[in-house]
Design an enzyme around this catalytic site. Structure first.
Site, short mmCIF file in Angstrom:
data_model
loop_
_atom_site.label_atom_id
_atom_site.label_comp_id
_atom_site.label_asym_id
_atom_site.label_seq_id
_atom_site.Cartn_x
_atom_site.Cartn_y
_atom_site.Cartn_z
N LEU A 10 0.83 -1.21 0.00
CA LEU A 10 0.00 0.00 0.00
C LEU A 10 0.87 1.25 0.00
O LEU A 10 1.63 1.49 0.94
CB LEU A 10 -0.93 0.01 1.21
CG LEU A 10 -1.85 -1.20 1.37
CD1 LEU A 10 -2.89 -0.94 2.44
CD2 LEU A 10 -2.51 -1.55 0.05
N ARG A 17 1.29 13.65 7.44
CA ARG A 17 2.11 14.07 8.59
C ARG A 17 3.54 14.41 8.20
O ARG A 17 4.28 15.01 8.97
CB ARG A 17 2.10 12.95 9.66
CG ARG A 17 0.77 12.83 10.37
CD ARG A 17 0.58 11.49 11.07
NE ARG A 17 0.17 10.43 10.15
CZ ARG A 17 -0.13 9.18 10.53
NH1 ARG A 17 -0.05 8.84 11.80
NH2 ARG A 17 -0.49 8.27 9.64
N GLY A 82 -8.81 5.04 2.68
CA GLY A 82 -8.51 4.02 3.67
C GLY A 82 -7.74 2.82 3.14
O GLY A 82 -7.77 2.52 1.94
N ASP A 107 5.16 2.12 4.11
CA ASP A 107 5.92 2.95 5.05
C ASP A 107 6.44 2.13 6.24
O ASP A 107 6.87 2.70 7.24
CB ASP A 107 5.08 4.14 5.54
CG ASP A 107 3.86 3.71 6.36
OD1 ASP A 107 3.55 2.50 6.39
OD2 ASP A 107 3.23 4.59 6.96
N ASN A 173 -0.28 -3.39 16.27
CA ASN A 173 -0.49 -4.06 15.00
C ASN A 173 0.44 -3.46 13.94
O ASN A 173 0.21 -2.36 13.47
CB ASN A 173 -1.96 -3.87 14.59
CG ASN A 173 -2.27 -4.48 13.25
OD1 ASN A 173 -1.43 -5.18 12.67
ND2 ASN A 173 -3.46 -4.21 12.74
N ASN A 231 5.76 7.83 9.72
CA ASN A 231 4.67 8.76 9.46
C ASN A 231 5.11 10.21 9.52
O ASN A 231 4.47 11.08 8.96
CB ASN A 231 3.53 8.54 10.47
CG ASN A 231 2.98 7.14 10.38
OD1 ASN A 231 2.60 6.69 9.31
ND2 ASN A 231 2.96 6.44 11.49
N ASN A 364 50.38 15.10 -12.86
CA ASN A 364 50.33 15.97 -11.68
C ASN A 364 49.55 17.23 -12.01
O ASN A 364 49.89 17.93 -12.98
CB ASN A 364 51.73 16.33 -11.19
CG ASN A 364 51.65 17.06 -9.85
OD1 ASN A 364 51.26 16.48 -8.84
ND2 ASN A 364 51.95 18.36 -9.87
C1 UD1 Z 1 -1.83 1.80 9.80
C2 UD1 Z 1 -2.86 0.83 10.38
C3 UD1 Z 1 -2.55 0.61 11.86
C4 UD1 Z 1 -1.14 0.06 11.99
C5 UD1 Z 1 -0.15 0.99 11.33
C6 UD1 Z 1 1.21 0.30 11.29
C7 UD1 Z 1 -4.99 1.04 9.22
C8 UD1 Z 1 -6.35 1.64 9.24
N1 UD1 Z 1 -4.19 1.36 10.20
O1 UD1 Z 1 -2.02 3.07 10.42
O2 UD1 Z 1 -3.47 -0.33 12.40
O3 UD1 Z 1 -0.85 -0.11 13.36
O4 UD1 Z 1 -0.51 1.29 9.97
O5 UD1 Z 1 2.22 1.11 10.76
O6 UD1 Z 1 -4.69 0.27 8.31
N2 UD1 Z 1 -2.59 3.95 2.22
C9 UD1 Z 1 -3.15 3.76 0.96
N3 UD1 Z 1 -4.41 4.23 0.72
C10 UD1 Z 1 -5.14 4.85 1.67
C11 UD1 Z 1 -4.57 5.05 2.94
C12 UD1 Z 1 -3.30 4.58 3.18
O7 UD1 Z 1 -2.51 3.19 0.07
O8 UD1 Z 1 -6.28 5.24 1.36
C13 UD1 Z 1 -1.21 3.47 2.46
C14 UD1 Z 1 -0.26 4.57 2.84
O9 UD1 Z 1 0.40 5.08 1.67
C15 UD1 Z 1 0.72 3.88 3.77
C16 UD1 Z 1 -0.09 2.73 4.36
O10 UD1 Z 1 -1.23 2.59 3.55
O11 UD1 Z 1 1.84 3.37 3.07
C17 UD1 Z 1 -0.49 3.00 5.80
O12 UD1 Z 1 -1.24 4.18 5.88
P1 UD1 Z 1 -1.07 5.19 7.10
O13 UD1 Z 1 -1.98 6.33 6.89
O14 UD1 Z 1 0.37 5.47 7.33
O15 UD1 Z 1 -1.65 4.30 8.29
P2 UD1 Z 1 -1.33 4.42 9.85
O16 UD1 Z 1 -2.11 5.53 10.44
O17 UD1 Z 1 0.11 4.38 10.08
CA CA Z 2 1.91 4.50 8.73
#
Ligand code: UD1
Ligand code: CA
Length: 440
Positions: A10, A17, A82, A107, A173, A231, A364
């Site tokens: 993902l 942030r 999401g 990430d 998680n 993040n 040189n």
């Molecule tokens: C997420 C998890 C959380 C976990 C944490 C671990 C969810 C709802 N939450 O939170 O439970 O503990 O990671 O690091 O899954 N992304 C998409 N499309 C979207 C939203 C996000 O591709 O619509 C991708 C982002 O680019 C990123 C990853 O998903 O690489 C995680 O998204 P992020 O917003 O960082 O989630 P966290 O708040 O860290």
């Molecule tokens: Ca994250």
């Protein structure tokens, strides 16, 4: 037959942030985009398919990744609503795929956890029909979804949705899951945006899996930093420190002396032979190869360069992409070398710029000499050729394109605009005015 694996990474989020125009997953750690660290860890599993979900800055993410990971497929998540909807975006691409799906976040770098993903894949083999995920007990779970049992079944509650009591749970998680494709899509289609962010959370599949009578296997893993997720810029810096420490240890184990390890920065691909000594405050950009018995002195910056055996570089030297130093070369203070080869035993010791040059052996270069390789009017860069054994007097300017033959010599302060024959001397003798008794 081994159950086939498809990996979904993902990477569609903006990374709000980070407060950045650059998509978060392209921010580099040790000179390599975060996403490439993740894909490197994924590649070691030899999956049948690897899909990266892109959205914010999709073109940039794809362009930055295609070359390094040609087999990756890209799926567009049009609206970043999401992590659950991001995975669901892959359904069409995987409609004929019958194996297991592993979901990871772009990430969460994983790179130096070489055992974590294989351990998860192995555990999932024993839970062929169900959901397998990782859990890490962390001292500070800030930012993580919390895992706990509700009515005998595992659930994940996102930090923003936690009650104060739930927030205290230290079982975090890390967000890495595997389950059969056939089980995944029906679960995702049940997701509802019933949460503070109004998003479709991937994490809700844990509870939904239990409700669908699938076995949920939670695998405890050590809470290493690679599982922490990036993040914020602070977390990016923490990760950089972590990875740099690992690289420093690796190079020292390989026989490299670092006088002050914490001040030397490597790229992931820095390749250093044994018996190399690196003084404090040296930075390596990508694509550097250093042969044995090289000394890199303090405050040097090296990128895209090859330093041959027994050479000395610095202090305060800059080697830019395409710098090719043969053996026993001396590059001294305030010298910049770009896109040039420097032959064996040649010396460029003080205050020089050498660009787009082919320099022979035993040359040189006197202090302050430069190659004038760039014409601003035409925007063109031209080549300089310096033959073996040539000698440049201090402050020689070679205006390219130009050739100095073998053993040719220039006098101090000469501006060379025409090629010099082998063995010849070129001297500029500007008129010097001497006024007697000028400052009595
Ligand atoms: C997420 C998890 C959380 C976990 C944490 C671990 C969810 C709802 N939450 O939170 O439970 O503990 O990671 O690091 O899954 N992304 C998409 N499309 C979207 C939203 C996000 O591709 O619509 C991708 C982002 O680019 C990123 C990853 O998903 O690489 C995680 O998204 P992020 O917003 O960082 O989630 P966290 O708040 O860290
Ligand atoms: Ca994250």
């Amino acid at each position: 037959m081994k159950n086939e694996l498809a990996v979904i990474v993902l990477a569609a989020g903006k990374g709000t942030r980070m407060k950045s125009e650059l998509p978060k997953v392209l921010h580099p750690v040790a000179g390599t985009p975060m996403l490439h660290h993740v894909l490197g860890a994924v590649e070691r599993l030899e999956p049948a398919r690897t899909l990266v979900v892109v959205g914010f800055g999709a073109d940039k993410v794809e362009a930055a990744t295609r070359g390094a990971f040609p087999a990756v497929e890209y799926v567009l998540q049009k609206q970043q609503n999401g992590t659950g909807s991001a995975v669901l975006a892959c359904e069409a691409a995987l409609k004929d795929f019958k194996g297991n799906v592993l979901v990871v976040y772009g990430d969460v770098m994983l790179n130096s956890c070489p055992h974590t993903l294989p351990a998860l894949v192995e555990a999932s083999a024993k839970n062929a029909k169900g959901l397998t995920l990782l859990a890490a007990d962390v001292a500070d779970p800030t930012g993580f979804g919390r895992l706990f049992k509700k009515g005998g079944a595992w659930v994940n509650v996102e930090e923003k949705d936690c009650t104060p009591a739930q927030r205290k749970t230290t079982t975090a998680n890390p967000g890495i899951y595997t389950l059969p494709a056939a089980a995944l899509w029906p679960l995702l289609r049940q997701l509802k945006p019933n949460n503070k962010q109004g998003e479709l959370y991937l994490t809700d599949i844990i509870e939904l899996a239990a409700k669908a009578k699938l076995k949920v296997n939670v695998v405890p893993v050590e809470a290493t930093r690679e599982l922490m997720g990036i993040n914020t810029r602070q977390e990016l810096a923490n990760m950089e420190m972590e990875v740099q420490d690992q690289l420093r240890s690796m190079h020292m184990e390989n026989g490299v002396t670092l006088l002050d390890p914490y001040t030397v920065y490597f790229a992931m691909d820095t390749d250093i032979a044994n018996d190399v000594v690196i003084e404090p405050n040296v930075v390596f950009g990508p694509k550097v190869i250093v042969d044995s018995n090289v000394l890199i002195r303090a405050f040097s910056h090296v990128e895209g360069a090859h330093i041959g055996k027994g050479s000395t570089v610095g202090p305060f030297a800059r080697l830019r992409p395409g710098a090719e130093l043969a053996g026993g070369v001396h590059i001294g203070n305030f010298v910049e070398i770009k896109n040039s080869t420097v032959g064996a035993g040649s010396k460029v010791n003080h205050l020089s710029y050498i660009g787009d040059t082919t320099m022979g052996a035993d040359v040189n270069v006197g202090a302050g000499s430069i190659t004038a390789n760039y014409n601003k009017k035409t925007g063109k860069k031209s080549k300089t050729i310096i033959g073996d054994g040539a000698s440049l007097g201090s402050h020689t300017t070679l205006v390219a394109p130009v050739t100095m033959g073998k053993n040719a010599v220039t006098g101090a302060g000469t501006v060379v605009r025409e090629s010099i024959e082998p063995g010849a001397l070129a001297v500029a003798k500007p008129h010097v005015l001497v006024k007697k008794n000028y400052n009595k």
